[in-house]
Design a protein around this motif. Sequence first.
Motif, PDB file in Angstrom:
ATOM      1  N   TYR A 104      38.318  40.579  44.900  1.00 14.26           N
ATOM      2  CA  TYR A 104      37.931  41.454  43.414  1.00 14.26           C
ATOM      3  C   TYR A 104      38.636  42.648  43.222  1.00 14.26           C
ATOM      4  N   LEU A 105      38.658  42.656  44.818  1.00 13.27           N
ATOM      5  CA  LEU A 105      39.673  44.407  44.759  1.00 13.27           C
ATOM      6  C   LEU A 105      40.783  44.524  44.226  1.00 13.27           C
ATOM      7  N   GLU A 107      42.255  42.062  42.770  1.00 10.60           N
ATOM      8  CA  GLU A 107      43.210  41.830  41.620  1.00 10.60           C
ATOM      9  C   GLU A 107      42.812  42.993  40.881  1.00 10.60           C
ATOM     10  N   ILE A 108      41.942  44.550  40.829  1.00  9.66           N
ATOM     11  CA  ILE A 108      42.489  45.571  40.340  1.00  9.66           C
ATOM     12  C   ILE A 108      42.861  46.112  40.758  1.00  9.66           C
ATOM     13  N   GLN A 109      42.833  46.907  42.371  1.00  3.70           N
ATOM     14  CA  GLN A 109      43.973  46.949  42.130  1.00  3.70           C
ATOM     15  C   GLN A 109      45.890  46.715  42.556  1.00  3.70           C
ATOM     16  N   ALA A 111      46.266  45.587  39.700  1.00  2.18           N
ATOM     17  CA  ALA A 111      46.622  45.575  37.901  1.00  2.18           C
ATOM     18  C   ALA A 111      47.315  46.590  37.847  1.00  2.18           C
ATOM     19  N   GLY A 112      46.418  47.706  38.679  1.00  2.78           N
ATOM     20  CA  GLY A 112      46.531  49.338  38.831  1.00  2.78           C
ATOM     21  C   GLY A 112      48.488  49.682  38.723  1.00  2.78           C
TER      22      GLY A 112
END
Length: 138
Positions: A104-105, A107-109, A111-112
């Motif tokens: 999950y992290l 994909e979050i990072q 995107a960042g």
Amino acid sequence: MNYTLQYGQVWLYIPFLIDGALLSLQIAFLAFCGGLLLGTVFASLKTFGGKVINRVIDGYVTFFMNTPQLVQIYFLYFALPDVGILLSSYMAVLIGMTLNAGAYLTEIQRAGFESVRKTEMEAAEVLGFSRAQQVRGT
């Protein structure tokens, strides 16, 4: 229906409940820290790496985001001993939660990383920053 709750029965078990809560917090903290490390590395590789690395990380993210976390933990605890890898219950939960949080992290990072404008990356390149310095931001 006239029920009376007997709270006196619970007081005997408060130390066990507190120990369980502290253990849960410990596992959650360690799993998040490990997942953050995995997510940072994999997001960097996915954003700035090659096609092969990108596909491998996509497979990891897809698998861990699309299967329930409990199933992943059960697999680590019950299926790995069949191939000779024995994990304690603590380690199976910690590894399972870390791998799940890492997906999950990632994909979050990612995107960042992709939200940084192209002109900012070009400016860093013009200033002579190496690729590692551009990613790190210094």
